[in-house]
Design an enzyme around this catalytic site. Structure first.
Site, PDB file in Angstrom:
ATOM      1  N   ALA A 181       0.855  -1.187   0.000  1.00  0.00           N
ATOM      2  CA  ALA A 181       0.000   0.000   0.000  1.00  0.00           C
ATOM      3  C   ALA A 181       0.891   1.236   0.000  1.00  0.00           C
ATOM      4  O   ALA A 181       2.097   1.129   0.224  1.00  0.00           O
ATOM      5  CB  ALA A 181      -0.899   0.010   1.233  1.00  0.00           C
ATOM      6  N   MET A 182       0.282   2.395  -0.246  1.00  0.00           N
ATOM      7  CA  MET A 182       1.061   3.641  -0.271  1.00  0.00           C
ATOM      8  C   MET A 182       0.228   4.753   0.353  1.00  0.00           C
ATOM      9  O   MET A 182      -0.940   4.919   0.032  1.00  0.00           O
ATOM     10  CB  MET A 182       1.440   3.968  -1.729  1.00  0.00           C
ATOM     11  CG  MET A 182       2.123   5.298  -1.916  1.00  0.00           C
ATOM     12  SD  MET A 182       3.731   5.351  -1.071  1.00  0.00           S
ATOM     13  CE  MET A 182       3.871   7.108  -0.754  1.00  0.00           C
TER      14      MET A 182
ATOM     15  N   GLU B 187      -0.639   2.787   7.020  1.00  0.00           N
ATOM     16  CA  GLU B 187      -0.841   3.925   6.110  1.00  0.00           C
ATOM     17  C   GLU B 187      -1.506   5.094   6.833  1.00  0.00           C
ATOM     18  O   GLU B 187      -1.225   6.257   6.530  1.00  0.00           O
ATOM     19  CB  GLU B 187      -1.673   3.506   4.890  1.00  0.00           C
ATOM     20  CG  GLU B 187      -1.135   2.297   4.134  1.00  0.00           C
ATOM     21  CD  GLU B 187       0.345   2.383   3.791  1.00  0.00           C
ATOM     22  OE1 GLU B 187       0.851   3.500   3.589  1.00  0.00           O
ATOM     23  OE2 GLU B 187       1.015   1.322   3.754  1.00  0.00           O
TER      24      GLU B 187
HETATM   25 ZN   LIG Z   1       5.189   2.886   5.089  1.00  0.00          ZN
END
Ligand SMILES: [Zn+2]
Length: 1000
Positions: free
Chosen positions: A394-395, A430
Site C-alpha cells: 500500500a502507499m 498507512e
Molecule cells: Zn510505510
C-alpha cells in the site's frame, strides 16, 4: 548490461532547440486524433481496450512512436535472449569460506555528464541545486487510456535564493514541447537552451538573463510522455467486471522518485510545495486526487471531444512523492470520523461490499491516531482505494492512499483470521503515515527509516488499541524484531541511517532494515522512555515540524525533553546514535562468577569469516534487562555503558548468591541477542522443561531464536537448541511455536538430501502431536488461537504427521466434489495438501478456482497452494504461467517464485527459471525496483551447497542487478552460512536426532 527498458527511457526525452521560437504556451495543436491501438500489460497490441473510451482518442502521438517502441522492445528482447542462451552458469566444486560478498556483483560506472544532444550537462550532481525552491505547482494531466499517451501542463512558482541564469529540476521519460519562464510581473525571460541528462533524470534550462535572489518566478511547461505499464509513476491497471469485461483505470505510485515521470518537478522530499491538480477524463469516469474536487469544466475544445477536466482544491504543503491521482469507474462507501473527516473506500463496483470491514476499522484507527498524535488531520477527506496491480502492499499518499486489493478488501465468509489481521495492520500503517511521514517528512531518503520504522511500529500500537485480544506486541516480535535480527546479522546489512543518493540506492533501502529494524529500535526506545514520555515527545516533534521536514536529531531532541524532569534522564541521542549509525547489533554474553555477572558485548555476525571478522570497535548503549530465579516477575535494567564517559562498554553487576538462573532481555524488547555460559544455558533449559510458564511467551520464543541462531553462527553447540526444543511438547502459545517451527523448517531445508532429515521429521512430529491432538481441525477458535492452529496444522502436514495428512486429504476430496465449504482459517492448508498429494487433476481444479475467484485472500491461498505440487513438470508449468503473465498479475509473480522456491521439489526449478528469464524480469520490474532484490533472496538464499553458491556467483558476475545488489550480496552470505553450518554440525545433528527422535 543495458536493458531495452533503459534504452527507451533515455530516448523518450529530448531537448528541443526550437523552444526559443515556439515557447508560447498554447501555441501547439492538441486536438489531433490517432487510431493507434492500445498496448496490453505485456506490450502486445490490444484492440479490446478501445472499449474503454468510446470517443475518438485524443493525442498528437503517433502510431509511428508506438510501433518504434514496440519494435525496439522486441529487438532488444531477442538480442538479450540470445545472449542469455549462450551464457549458462558454470559449476565449480570448491568454495572458500573467506568468500567476499561485497565485490562479486557487476557494477556499472557512472557515465560522464553528457546531455542527450551530446553537449556537456553543466550540473553534475544527483541532488538538485538548493537555491531554487518550488512554492506552488499547478499540474494538469491527461492520461489517454486508449493510446497510453500522456499529455500534461505544469506551472510552478518558485523562489530564488541566489543569483542564477539556469534552472535544474527532475524529469523522466517526458518530452518538453513548450517552455516558458516569467518574472513576478509576468514578463517573459528568454531561454537559451534546454538540456536533458537521463542518468540523473534532470532537465537544465539556461536563461538569457539572471534570476535575482529574493524574487519569485514561474516556469510553465507543456510535455508529453506515456502512461506506464510497470507499476511505477502514472500507470495503467485493469480489472474484470462480473460479466468478464476488462475495465481499465489509471493510477499513480510516486514513492520514492517516480513523480518526475508523470510531471517535471523538484522530486526531492525536502522540496515541499502546494499542489493544484487537474485531471482530464471521459465523462463516465471518476477522477480522484489528494484533495477534494473543486469544480469540473468542459474542455472539449482544448483536449478533445467529450472530455472534462476535474480541478481539485490546492493542497497543503507536501512532498512530490505523496502526490496521487486515479481515474477509474469504481464504486464508493464512506463514513465520517469523529472530527468530521470524510473517510471513503473506493473499489470496483462489484467489490465494494468487501470493503465494509476495512472501512469500520479505518474509522476507529483514524480516530485513535488523531488523538494519539494530538494533531488534527489537516485535510477534509481521506480516500482509500484498492488497486488490482500494485507493486507494494500500500502507499500512504496524503488524502488518497492506495492499497493492493488483498490489503483492503475481504469477504467475511471466506477470509482467514491472518488475512483479516493483515488488512488491519496495513491500514494502521498507512493511517499512521498521514501524520508521521506526510505531515512531517524526512529531509532526505537517508532517514527513510524514521518514517517507515515508526509506521511499522505504530501499526501494532493502533491494532492493539482496537483489538487488544490479538496479542499484537507478541506478534510484533515475530514479524519485525526477529526478521530484522536475522538480516542484520549479515556483514552485508546496512545501518538504518544510510547515505543514499540515486534512485537505485534509494529503492534498495525499502527493506527489512528500514522497516523492521527501525520499528524494533523504536520499540526498545519506548520501553526505555515509557509510553507516555514517548507519546508526548512525538506530539512535540509533529507540532514543531508540521508541514516541514526533519531528521533524526530533531526527533531525539523532542523525545529527550520529556525525560529532562525525570530522576533518570535518558541521553536519547547518545543512545540512539549507536543503534542508527552502526550496522548490526550486539551479542551480549553473560558469565557468572559467584554472585557477580559479567556482561560483555560484541558485534554479532552470522558468518565470521577471515574477510568479515567482528568489528571490535562497534559498541552499543544496551539497556540490559534481566530477571532471575529470585524474583522471576521483577524486571531489572542496567545500562551497558561507562557511567562517567557515557561510552558503551562491558559491565559487571551483582545478583543474589542463591539464584539458580538468570535470563536477559526480558520479553525480547531489546534489539540484541544473548548468549550464556554453558551452565546458565543448562539452568534455563531445566526451567523450560519443568516449568515453562516461568518465562513469558516472548521470553520462551527468544530463547529458542537466540539458541538456534547462535548454533547457526557456530557459537553454540547445536545440541543446545535441539535439547531446549524438547520442552515444546508442553508449549501451547503462538509465539514460541511460530519461532521454533521457523527454525525447524530451516533445518529441514538444509538437511533436504541428508539421512538426518527422516529423524528430524520424526522429532517434529513428536513435538507437535500433543497440541495437534487438542486443537485438531476445529475452527471458530479465538483469533490468536487460530493463528497458532494454522502454524501447527501446517507443520503437522509438512512434517508428515499421518493423521493430519489424512484429514487434510479427506477434506480436500470433499471440497473438490462440492460436498463441503472449507472454513477460511484452514482452507489454504487443505488446498496445499490436496495438491501436494494429488496430480494434475487436483492442481488444475485449483488453478481454475484461482482464475474464477474475485476474493483477494482466496487468490493468495491458491497462489501459495499451487506451488505445493510434488511434480516438477507441474511446477514448471506454474512458473511459466507466472512469467507469461496472462493469468497471474505482475504484482503476484514474486509470490509464485517465493512459494515454489520454498518447495524442495521446486527450488532448483526456480533458480533455472530466474536465469533463463532474467531479461524478462528486468524488463518487467526495472532495475530500480525493490522487487528484484526480493526475487533474488526468495530464489537462492536457502541454498546450502557449494555448487549452488558457485552457480549464483557465476550467473550474477556479469549482471547488473540494480537495486537488488545488496539483496544479492546478502543471499551469498546466507548461502555461505548454511554451508558452514552443515560442515560443522552435520554428524552431530544426525547423532543427536537419531538418539532423541522417537521411532516413527
Ligand atoms: Zn510505510
Amino acid at each position: 548490461m543495458t536493458s531495452e527498458r533503459a534504452a527507451i527511457r533515455l530516448q523518450t526525452i529530448r531537448s528541443v532547440p526550437e523552444y526559443n521560437t515556439m515557447n508560447r504556451v498554447g501555441s501547439l495543436d492538441f486536438s489531433t486524433t490517432s487510431s493507434t491501438p492500445p498496448l496490453t500489460e505485456d506490450g502486445k497490441i490490444n484492440y479490446e481496450k478501445g472499449e474503454f473510451y468510446t470517443n475518438p482518442p485524443v493525442a498528437t502521438c503517433s502510431r509511428k512512436q508506438a510501433v518504434f517502441i514496440i519494435g525496439l522492445i522486441l529487438a532488444t528482447l531477442l538480442t538479450c535472449s540470445l545472449i542469455i542462451a549462450f551464457v549458462r552458469p558454470s559449476h565449480c566444486g570448491h568454495v572458500e569460506e573467506g568468500l567476499d560478498f561485497h565485490e562479486d556483483v557487476a557494477v556499472t560506472p557512472p557515465p560522464e555528464a553528457i546531455a542527450t544532444n551530446g553537449e556537456p550537462f553543466p550540473w553534475n550532481d544527483v541532488r538538485l541545486p538548493d537555491f531554487i525552491v518550488p512554492l506552488r505547482y499547478s499540474v494538469v494531466l491527461h492520461p489517454n487510456l486508449t493510446t497510453l499517451f500522456l499529455r500534461g501542463q505544469m506551472e510552478v512558482v518558485f523562489a530564488v535564493q541566489k543569483e542564477t541564469n539556469f534552472i535544474v529540476f527532475h524529469g523522466k521519460d517526458v518530452t518538453l514541447t513548450v517552455v516558458m519562464v516569467k518574472d513576478k510581473n509576468m514578463r517573459e525571460i528568454m531561454t537559451t537552451r534546454t538540456l536533458y541528462y537521463p542518468y540523473h533524470q534532470q532537465i537544465y534550462i539556461e536563461l538569457k538573463n539572471y534570476l535575482m535572489p529574493g524574487n519569485n518566478y514561474s516556469l510553465a511547461l507543456r510535455y508529453e510522455g506515456m502512461v506506464r505499464t510497470d507499476l511505477e509513476g502514472l500507470y495503467i491497471s485493469s480489472y474484470k467486471s462480473p460479466g468478464g469485461v476488462k475495465r481499465y483505470l489509471v493510477t499513480t505510485h510516486f514513492q520514492p522518485t517516480s513523480a518526475r515521470s508523470a510531471f517535471p518537478c523538484w522530486d526531492e522530499p525536502n522540496y515541499k510545495a502546494r499542489f493544484k491538480i487537474g485531471v482530464v477524463r471521459q465523462r463516465n469516469y471518476v477522477a480522484l486526487s489528494n484533495m477534494p474536487l473543486d469544480n469540473t469544466e468542459d474542455v472539449s475544445i482544448f483536449w478533445g471531444s467529450g472530455l472534462v477536466q476535474d480541478n481539485f482544491h490546492e493542497s497543503v504543503p507536501m512532498s512530490t512523492y505523496l502526490v496521487a491521482l486515479v481515474v477509474c469507474d469504481y464504486g464508493r462507501i464512506h463514513e465520517v470520523t469523529k472530527t468530521g473527516v470524510t473517510l471513503s473506500i473506493y473499489a470496483p463496483p462489484h467489490m465494494t461490499s468487501q470493503a465494509d470491514f476495512a472501512l469500520k476499522a479505518a474509522v476507529k484507527l483514524f480516530d485513535y491516531f488523531q488523538s494519539f498524535f494530538g494533531f488534527s488531520y489537516p485535510l477534509p477527506k481521506l480516500d482509500l482505494i484498492s488497486m488490482p496491480d500494485f507493486a507494494a502492499g500500500a502507499m500512504e499518499n496524503w488524502g488518497l492512499a492506495v492499497f493492493r486489493e488483498s490489503a483492503l478488501l475481504m469477504d467475511n465468509n471466506t477470509t482467514s483470521s491472518s488475512a483479516k489481521q493483515r488488512v488491519v495492520l496495513i491500514l494502521a500503517h498507512e493511517l499512521a503515515h498521514q501524520w508521521y511521514g506526510n505531515l512531517v517528512t524526512m529531509k532526505w531518503w537517508d532517514d527513510l527509516w524514521l518514517s517507515e520504522g515508526f509506521a511499522s511500529f505504530a501499526e501494532y500500537i493502533g491494532v492493539h488499541h482496537i483489538f487488544p485480544e490479538w496479542a499484537m506486541m507478541d506478534q510484533f516480535l515475530h514479524s519485525n524484531t526477529m526478521p530484522a535480527l536475522r538480516t542484520d546479522a549479515l556483514s552485508t546489512s546496512h545501518a538504518v541511517s544510510v547515505t543514499v543518493s540515486d534512485p537505485i540506492e534509494i529503492e534498495a533501502i525499502f527493506d527489512t532494515i528500514s522497516y523492521s529494524k527501525g520499528a524494533s529500535i523504536f520499540y526498545m526506545l519506548q520501553r526505555v522512555l515509557g509510553e507516555e514520555i514517548m507519546r508526548r515527545g512525538l506530539m512535540l516533534y509533529l507540532e514543531r515540524h508540521q508541514f516541514g521536514n526533519a531528521n533524526m536529531d530533531d526527533l531525539w531532541q523532542a523525545l529527550s525533553l520529556g525525560t529532562l524532569n525525570s530522576s533518570h534522564p535518558v541521553p536519547v541521542k547518545d543512545m540512539m546514535d549507536t543503534w542508527t549509525h552502526q550496522l548490526g547489533y550486539p551479542l551480549v554474553t553473560l558469565r557468572r562468577h559467584g554472585n557477580m555477572i559479567h556482561a560483555s558485548q560484541k558485534h554479532f555476525l552470522l558468518v565470521n569469516s577471515s574477510l568479515h571478522s567482528v568489528n571490535s570497535s562497534h559498541k552499543w548503549h544496551v539497556p540490559l534487562s534481566f530477571t532471575t530465579s529470585a524474583a522471576p516477575n521483577i524486571e531489572s535494567q542496567i545500562w551497558m555503558r561507562d557511567p562517567l564517559s557515557l561510552r558503551a562498554s562491558d559491565i559487571n553487576f551483582e545478583i543474589p548468591m542463591n539464584v539458580s538462573w538468570i535470563k536477559a532481555n526480558v520479553n525480547a524488547s531489546g534489539y540484541y541477542r544473548v548468549n550464556y555460559e554453558p551452565a546458565i544455558w543448562q539452568s534455563l533449559i531445566r526451567v523450560l522443561a519443568n516449568q515453562p510458564t516461568t518465562f513469558s511467551p516472548a521470553d520462551r520464543a527468544q530463547l529458542i531464536d537466540d539458541a538456534f541462531t547462535l548454533a547457526w553462527a557456530g557459537m553454540l553447540n547445536v545440541t543446545v537448541p535441539l535439547t531446549l526444543s524438547q520442552y515444546l511438547v508442553n508449549e501451547t502459545e503462538y509465539l514460541p511455536w511460530s519461532t521454533a517451527l521457523y527454525h525447524l523448517r530451516k533445518l529441514d531445508t538444509v538437511l533436504s538430501i541428508r539421512t538426518a532429515r527422516r529423524s528430524l521429521h520424526c522429532f517434529v512430529r513428536h513435538l507437535v502431536t500433543p497440541l495437534y491432538s487438542i486443537m485438531g481441525w476445529t475452527t471458530k477458535v479465538p483469533h490468536i488461537q487460530s493463528l497458532l492452529q494454522r502454524e501447527l496444522l501446517e507443520a503437522a502436514v509438512y512434517f508428515g504427521l499421518s493423521s493430519a495428512v489424512n484429514e487434510a486429504r479427506r477434506l480436500f476430496t470433499q471440497w473438490m466434489s462440492g460436498q463441503v465449504q472449507l472454513p477460511p482459517d484452514i482452507r489454504d492448508i487443505v488446498y496445499s495438501t490436496g495438491i501436494k498429494y494429488g496430480g494434475w487433476t487436483e492442481w488444475d481444479y485449483c488453478w481454475q478456482r484461482y482464475k474464477e475467484t474475485n476474493v483477494p485472500d482466496e487468490r493468495l491461498n491458491f497462489l501459495r497452494a499451487l506451488a505445493a505440487s510434488n511434480d516438477p513438470w507441474i511446477l514448471q508449468q506454474y512458473l511459466d504461467f507466472a512469467m507469461e503473465r496472462n493469468s497471474i498479475r505482475v504484482q503476484d509473480i514474486r509470490k509464485v517464485v517465493e512459494s515454489v522456491a520454498q518447495n524442495p521439489v521446486g527450488s532448483l526449478l526456480v533458480w533455472r527459471q530466474l536465469q533463463t528469464r532474467w531479461n524478462m524480469i528486468e524488463v518487467t520490474f526495472g532495475r530500480a525496483s525493490f522487487t528484484i532484490g526480493r526475487l533474488i533472496l526468495a530464489a537462492v538464499s536457502h541454498f546450502h551447497d557449494p555448487l549452488d553458491l558457485k552457480s549464483v556467483q557465476t550467473f550474477f558476475r556479469n549482471v547488473n542487478v540494480g537495486s537488488g545488489k545488496r539483496s544479492l550480496m546478502q543471499s551469498l552470505e546466507l548461502i555461505q552460512a548454511n554451508i558452514n553450518f552443515l560442515n560443522k554440525n552435520d554428524r552431530q545433528l544426525e547423532q543427536w536426532l537419531n538418539r532423541n527422535s522417537p521411532r516413527c
